[in-house]
Scaffold this motif. Structure first.
Motif, PDB file in Angstrom:
ATOM      1  N   LYS A 467       0.865  -1.167   0.000  1.00 44.40           N
ATOM      2  CA  LYS A 467       0.000   0.000   0.000  1.00 44.40           C
ATOM      3  C   LYS A 467       0.901   1.216   0.000  1.00 44.40           C
ATOM      4  CE  LYS A 467      -4.075  -1.862   0.063  1.00 44.40           C
ATOM      5  NZ  LYS A 467      -5.147  -1.555  -0.881  1.00 44.40           N
ATOM      6  N   PRO A 468       0.636   2.288  -0.755  1.00 47.60           N
ATOM      7  CA  PRO A 468      -0.497   2.419  -1.666  1.00 47.60           C
ATOM      8  C   PRO A 468      -0.347   1.486  -2.862  1.00 47.60           C
ATOM      9  CG  PRO A 468       1.024   4.222  -2.030  1.00 47.60           C
ATOM     10  CD  PRO A 468       1.535   3.455  -0.831  1.00 47.60           C
ATOM     11  N   ASP A 469      -1.434   1.267  -3.586  1.00 47.24           N
ATOM     12  CA  ASP A 469      -1.351   0.428  -4.777  1.00 47.24           C
ATOM     13  C   ASP A 469      -0.704   1.183  -5.930  1.00 47.24           C
ATOM     14  OD1 ASP A 469      -2.859  -2.063  -3.930  1.00 47.24           O
ATOM     15  OD2 ASP A 469      -4.281  -0.495  -3.407  1.00 47.24           O
ATOM     16  N   LEU A 470      -0.995   2.467  -6.005  1.00 49.18           N
ATOM     17  CA  LEU A 470      -0.402   3.327  -7.039  1.00 49.18           C
ATOM     18  C   LEU A 470      -0.558   4.769  -6.597  1.00 49.18           C
ATOM     19  CD1 LEU A 470      -3.242   4.352  -8.399  1.00 49.18           C
ATOM     20  CD2 LEU A 470      -3.032   2.290  -9.758  1.00 49.18           C
ATOM     21  N   ILE A 471       0.025   5.677  -7.364  1.00 48.23           N
ATOM     22  CA  ILE A 471      -0.141   7.102  -7.092  1.00 48.23           C
ATOM     23  C   ILE A 471      -0.745   7.767  -8.318  1.00 48.23           C
ATOM     24  CG2 ILE A 471       1.695   7.224  -5.380  1.00 48.23           C
ATOM     25  CD1 ILE A 471       3.523   8.390  -7.538  1.00 48.23           C
ATOM     26  N   ALA A 472      -1.508   8.826  -8.078  1.00 51.45           N
ATOM     27  CA  ALA A 472      -2.169   9.565  -9.154  1.00 51.45           C
ATOM     28  C   ALA A 472      -1.987  11.052  -8.888  1.00 51.45           C
ATOM     29  CB  ALA A 472      -3.649   9.196  -9.217  1.00 51.45           C
ATOM     30  N   PRO A 473      -2.181  11.905  -9.890  1.00 48.80           N
ATOM     31  CA  PRO A 473      -2.034  13.347  -9.674  1.00 48.80           C
ATOM     32  C   PRO A 473      -2.923  13.828  -8.536  1.00 48.80           C
ATOM     33  CG  PRO A 473      -2.120  12.882 -12.014  1.00 48.80           C
ATOM     34  CD  PRO A 473      -2.439  11.595 -11.323  1.00 48.80           C
ATOM     35  N   GLY A 474      -2.346  14.617  -7.640  1.00 46.02           N
ATOM     36  CA  GLY A 474      -3.115  15.132  -6.512  1.00 46.02           C
ATOM     37  C   GLY A 474      -2.651  16.492  -6.050  1.00 46.02           C
ATOM     38  N   VAL A 475      -1.878  17.196  -6.877  1.00 46.27           N
ATOM     39  CA  VAL A 475      -1.367  18.520  -6.528  1.00 46.27           C
ATOM     40  C   VAL A 475      -1.854  19.535  -7.558  1.00 46.27           C
ATOM     41  CG1 VAL A 475       0.691  19.925  -6.112  1.00 46.27           C
ATOM     42  CG2 VAL A 475       0.680  17.497  -5.464  1.00 46.27           C
ATOM     43  N   ASN A 476      -2.526  20.576  -7.069  1.00 42.02           N
ATOM     44  CA  ASN A 476      -3.040  21.649  -7.936  1.00 42.02           C
ATOM     45  C   ASN A 476      -3.919  21.095  -9.059  1.00 42.02           C
ATOM     46  OD1 ASN A 476      -1.728  23.652  -6.437  1.00 42.02           O
ATOM     47  ND2 ASN A 476       0.130  23.512  -7.668  1.00 42.02           N
ATOM     48  N   ALA A 532       0.697   0.760 -15.017  1.00 36.81           N
ATOM     49  CA  ALA A 532       1.252   1.897 -14.275  1.00 36.81           C
ATOM     50  C   ALA A 532       2.628   2.291 -14.799  1.00 36.81           C
ATOM     51  CB  ALA A 532       1.338   1.555 -12.789  1.00 36.81           C
ATOM     52  N   GLY A 533       2.892   3.595 -14.753  1.00 33.36           N
ATOM     53  CA  GLY A 533       4.208   4.087 -15.151  1.00 33.36           C
ATOM     54  C   GLY A 533       5.230   3.852 -14.061  1.00 33.36           C
ATOM     55  N   ARG A 534       6.416   3.391 -14.452  1.00 33.28           N
ATOM     56  CA  ARG A 534       7.460   3.092 -13.466  1.00 33.28           C
ATOM     57  C   ARG A 534       8.789   3.678 -13.917  1.00 33.28           C
ATOM     58  NH1 ARG A 534       3.813  -1.154 -12.364  1.00 33.28           N
ATOM     59  NH2 ARG A 534       4.088  -2.169 -14.372  1.00 33.28           N
ATOM     60  N   ASP A 535       9.494   4.259 -12.957  1.00 30.06           N
ATOM     61  CA  ASP A 535      10.808   4.841 -13.195  1.00 30.06           C
ATOM     62  C   ASP A 535      11.855   3.738 -13.063  1.00 30.06           C
ATOM     63  OD1 ASP A 535      13.298   6.185 -12.975  1.00 30.06           O
ATOM     64  OD2 ASP A 535      12.287   7.988 -12.228  1.00 30.06           O
ATOM     65  N   GLU A 536      12.727   3.626 -14.055  1.00 35.11           N
ATOM     66  CA  GLU A 536      13.744   2.568 -14.051  1.00 35.11           C
ATOM     67  C   GLU A 536      14.701   2.674 -12.874  1.00 35.11           C
ATOM     68  OE1 GLU A 536      15.719   2.636 -17.763  1.00 35.11           O
ATOM     69  OE2 GLU A 536      13.997   1.885 -18.918  1.00 35.11           O
ATOM     70  N   GLU A 537      14.806   3.848 -12.274  1.00 41.39           N
ATOM     71  CA  GLU A 537      15.742   4.040 -11.181  1.00 41.39           C
ATOM     72  C   GLU A 537      15.143   3.706  -9.810  1.00 41.39           C
ATOM     73  OE1 GLU A 537      17.276   7.960 -11.384  1.00 41.39           O
ATOM     74  OE2 GLU A 537      18.235   7.681 -13.354  1.00 41.39           O
ATOM     75  N   ARG A 538      13.848   3.358  -9.761  1.00 43.15           N
ATOM     76  CA  ARG A 538      13.203   3.034  -8.493  1.00 43.15           C
ATOM     77  C   ARG A 538      12.919   1.544  -8.405  1.00 43.15           C
ATOM     78  NH1 ARG A 538       9.744   7.823  -9.527  1.00 43.15           N
ATOM     79  NH2 ARG A 538      10.691   9.558  -8.394  1.00 43.15           N
ATOM     80  N   VAL A 539      12.798   1.063  -7.196  1.00 42.69           N
ATOM     81  CA  VAL A 539      12.431  -0.323  -6.930  1.00 42.69           C
ATOM     82  C   VAL A 539      10.944  -0.373  -6.608  1.00 42.69           C
ATOM     83  CG1 VAL A 539      12.795  -2.320  -5.435  1.00 42.69           C
ATOM     84  CG2 VAL A 539      14.731  -0.875  -6.085  1.00 42.69           C
ATOM     85  N   TYR A 540      10.234  -1.280  -7.278  1.00 39.00           N
ATOM     86  CA  TYR A 540       8.799  -1.436  -7.057  1.00 39.00           C
ATOM     87  C   TYR A 540       8.503  -2.865  -6.607  1.00 39.00           C
ATOM     88  CZ  TYR A 540       8.463   2.903  -9.781  1.00 39.00           C
ATOM     89  OH  TYR A 540       8.593   4.185 -10.237  1.00 39.00           O
ATOM     90  N   PRO A 541       7.462  -3.038  -5.770  1.00 42.42           N
ATOM     91  CA  PRO A 541       6.596  -2.013  -5.180  1.00 42.42           C
ATOM     92  C   PRO A 541       7.319  -1.199  -4.121  1.00 42.42           C
ATOM     93  CG  PRO A 541       6.074  -4.141  -4.254  1.00 42.42           C
ATOM     94  CD  PRO A 541       7.068  -4.402  -5.345  1.00 42.42           C
ATOM     95  N   SER A 542       6.866   0.039  -3.971  1.00 41.60           N
ATOM     96  CA  SER A 542       7.499   0.991  -3.072  1.00 41.60           C
ATOM     97  C   SER A 542       6.484   1.468  -2.032  1.00 41.60           C
ATOM     98  CB  SER A 542       8.008   2.189  -3.880  1.00 41.60           C
ATOM     99  OG  SER A 542       8.199   3.322  -3.065  1.00 41.60           O
ATOM    100  N   PRO A 543       6.914   1.683  -0.782  1.00 40.07           N
ATOM    101  CA  PRO A 543       5.980   2.217   0.216  1.00 40.07           C
ATOM    102  C   PRO A 543       5.545   3.646  -0.078  1.00 40.07           C
ATOM    103  CG  PRO A 543       8.197   2.100   1.118  1.00 40.07           C
ATOM    104  CD  PRO A 543       8.238   1.389  -0.200  1.00 40.07           C
ATOM    105  N   VAL A 544       6.254   4.319  -0.980  1.00 38.37           N
ATOM    106  CA  VAL A 544       5.903   5.689  -1.359  1.00 38.37           C
ATOM    107  C   VAL A 544       5.105   5.708  -2.655  1.00 38.37           C
ATOM    108  CG1 VAL A 544       6.804   7.967  -1.952  1.00 38.37           C
ATOM    109  CG2 VAL A 544       7.970   6.570  -0.233  1.00 38.37           C
ATOM    110  N   TYR A 545       5.577   4.970  -3.675  1.00 41.98           N
ATOM    111  CA  TYR A 545       4.990   5.025  -5.014  1.00 41.98           C
ATOM    112  C   TYR A 545       4.080   3.833  -5.325  1.00 41.98           C
ATOM    113  CZ  TYR A 545       8.637   8.536  -5.733  1.00 41.98           C
ATOM    114  OH  TYR A 545       9.442   9.644  -5.622  1.00 41.98           O
TER     115      TYR A 545
END
Length: 562
Positions: A467-476, A532-545
């Motif tokens: 969790k979270p399962d994914l992130i979506a736009p939430g700023v402005n 879902a879009g994933r950044d090659e430099e991050r490890v998934y699943p992530s507690p943030v993303y």
């Protein structure tokens, strides 16, 4: 059942609202009134004069409703929704899908909720705050307004005289607009699923006795867990009556509990989410940077000190410490002046009260075994009129297996002053019911630049579930407000609304257009994770993303590649 008595009990502060769990077998005696939620839960209403004051000796922890508050403080393009809306492509705008909101209501007069001819897109509103009915089918309180009544109101000179429904907070209106508001070319606005049907539950504010129990300041938006549960049950029934697939968006949250998805509202999200043609989307909450979670590891025979800072004029607060069931701990509390609450071994059902002589602070320590699906143990510390300064909680391990202890404080909005842990952790800060195992839990990020929203609740769950399962736009993000205007807002409830709109697009493609007739939340979640879009430099699943950023277009594109 005496419906007049029940209606009185629902609104009166002279009655306790208790969540009764058939699986848990909680026996609280016969209530004066009972309202069924589903096959698992009932809400029982008990006269307070005949019942003990709320405590964890006389009431199982999960029977006392938690309190929740709204989670808020160019998104469609980056999430792939605009490409799916294009009539020249798939033309997925939520047609034939019902999107439901359990929130603060909706300003039905806003153009964002009307068809081109001016008629409403709202099929029904259950206003729990209206004491004069008629209530919707199966409910004993509130007032129901259907499509015909809303259209009649829109044609009248004074719409409120026919349908007196208004969203004073504006939170529910904003989320409904973000998820499925009608396109407005002049304002350059469109919801994610602008042709979806809409249903709304306007939750009533929490009773005063619950506000007092949780020390919630006057005037703060606060909603009872049991009212959200009944709202969820009604939306499900309403969708069945109209034979429509249903997407539910929950943009509220609370921070207490063991963060494993054990709370009744979380369990209800699980059960509804497993049903065919149903999807549940929940906000991850905005608690990551509030310093309200601390995790410690206690070794056998060793001890740890948990320090928390308390601002002046804090009326009171509740701190919860959670650990696994077999372990045994001794707890002591040291005040800012050095006075000590004696070290005591806590056992199931024990309750101790202590008044610090020099501070006139009253401390109540309670211990309980919580949960029927995944039992954990709780040590609850209630501070009344705490002295400002640094308080220390010493925890000694007498019988230790894992030694993991997690502590949580209430939401910032529910505190009358600043209270925080000195060595806090931003992890495991997703609010309830965001730890629901089945629901799609959405965190927030900024569409422009791709940075994470700093306050977005983080995982993993207390059981190490992703969790979270994914992130979506939430700023402005742009959404509708009164009067007939639009503005920018931020928060994970907005991310949940966008994700709910994406689910409506997927339901149209899968259920309405007969491509995957029996989609449910779990299957829908898998499709969204795959795209879902994933950044090659991050490890998934992530507690943030989580598993990455929402992209509903790629979810469908990759489905075709299977």
């Amino acid at each position: 059942m005496d419906e007049e008595l029940c209606k009185k009990a629902v609104y009166s502060n002279e009655y306790y609202d208790l969540i009764l769990d058939y699986i848990g077998g909680y026996s609280m005696g016969a209530p004066e009134c009972i309202q069924q939620v589903d096959d698992t839960y009932d809400i029982g209403f008990y006269r307070r004069e005949r019942a003990p004051e709320l405590n964890l000796q006389d009431y199982p922890y999960l029977t006392i409703p938690h309190c929740l508050t709204p989670m808020d403080m160019t998104a469609l393009e980056v999430s792939g929704m605009i490409r799916l809306q294009n009539p020249a492509a798939l033309d997925l705008q939520g047609q034939g899908v019902l999107v439901g909101f359990v929130d603060t209501g909706i300003n039905y007069e806003h153009p964002a909720f009307r068809n081109v001819d001016g008629s409403t897109r709202i099929l029904g509103i259950w206003d729990q705050t209206q004491m004069e009915g008629p209530p919707p089918n199966g409910m004993v309180y509130g007032a129901f307004y259907g499509e015909e009544e809303i259209n009649a109101a829109l044609q009248a000179e004074q719409p409120q005289s026919i349908v007196p429904e208004r969203d004073e907070s504006g939170h529910g209106t904003f989320l409904a607009g973000v998820a499925c508001g009608s396109a407005d070319t002049g304002a350059e606005f469109s919801g994610a699923a602008p042709l979806a049907h809409i249903a709304v539950v306007k939750c009533k504010q929490a009773k005063q006795y619950l506000r007092d129990y949780y020390f919630i300041p006057d005037g703060v938006e606060c909603y009872q867990e049991n009212d959200l549960m009944l709202g969820l049950a009604w939306l499900n029934r309403f969708a069945y009556e109209r034979q429509l697939p249903l997407v539910v968006c929950i943009g509220m949250g609370g921070s207490l509990g063991n963060h494993t998805g054990e709370e009744p509202l979380s369990v209800q999200c699980d059960e509804l989410g497993r049903r065919r043609q149903r999807a549940v989307v929940v906000a991850a909450g905005n608690e990551a940077n509030q310093r309200h979670h601390e995790k410690r590891n206690v070794i056998q025979g060793g001890s740890e000190i948990i320090e928390l800072s308390v601002e002046e004029r804090v009326r009171g607060f509740q701190m919860e410490m959670w650990s696994t069931v077999p372990e045994i701990y001794q707890v002591s509390v040291i005040s800012p002046t050095g006075e000590r609450f004696p070290k005591t071994v806590v056992y199931p059902g024990s309750r101790q009260a202590y008044t610090f002589l020099f501070e006139q602070t009253r401390l109540t320590v309670e211990y309980a075994i919580v949960g029927t699906r995944n039992s954990m143990q709780l040590i609850s510390l209630r501070f009344e009129n705490p002295l400002a300064g640094i308080w220390s909680v010493e925890v000694q391990g007498d019988l230790v297996l894992s030694g993991n202890i997690c502590c949580w404080l209430p939401l910032s909005a529910f505190l009358s002053g600043e209270v925080f842990f000195l060595r806090s952790s931003p992890d495991t800060t997703i609010t309830m019911p965001g730890m629901s195992r089945v629901a799609i839990t959405a965190g927030a990020y900024q569409a422009v630049g791709g940075s994470i929203y700093p306050d977005s609740g983080r995982g993993f769950s207390g059981l190490n579930a992703v969790k979270p399962d994914l992130i979506a736009p939430g700023v402005n993000v742009t959404g509708p407000v009164l009067p007939d205007q639009y503005e920018l807002r931020s928060g994970t409830s907005i991310s949940a609304a966008l994700t709910a709109g994406a689910c409506a697009q997927m339901f149209q493609w899968g259920i309405v257009e007969n491509n995957m007739r029996y989609l449910n939340t779990a299957e829908l979640k898998n499709l969204l994770i795959r795209g879902a879009g994933r950044d090659e430099e991050r490890v998934y699943p992530s507690p943030v993303y989580g598993y990455g950023t929402l992209n509903v277009y790629d979810a469908l594109l990759r489905l075709r590649e299977l």
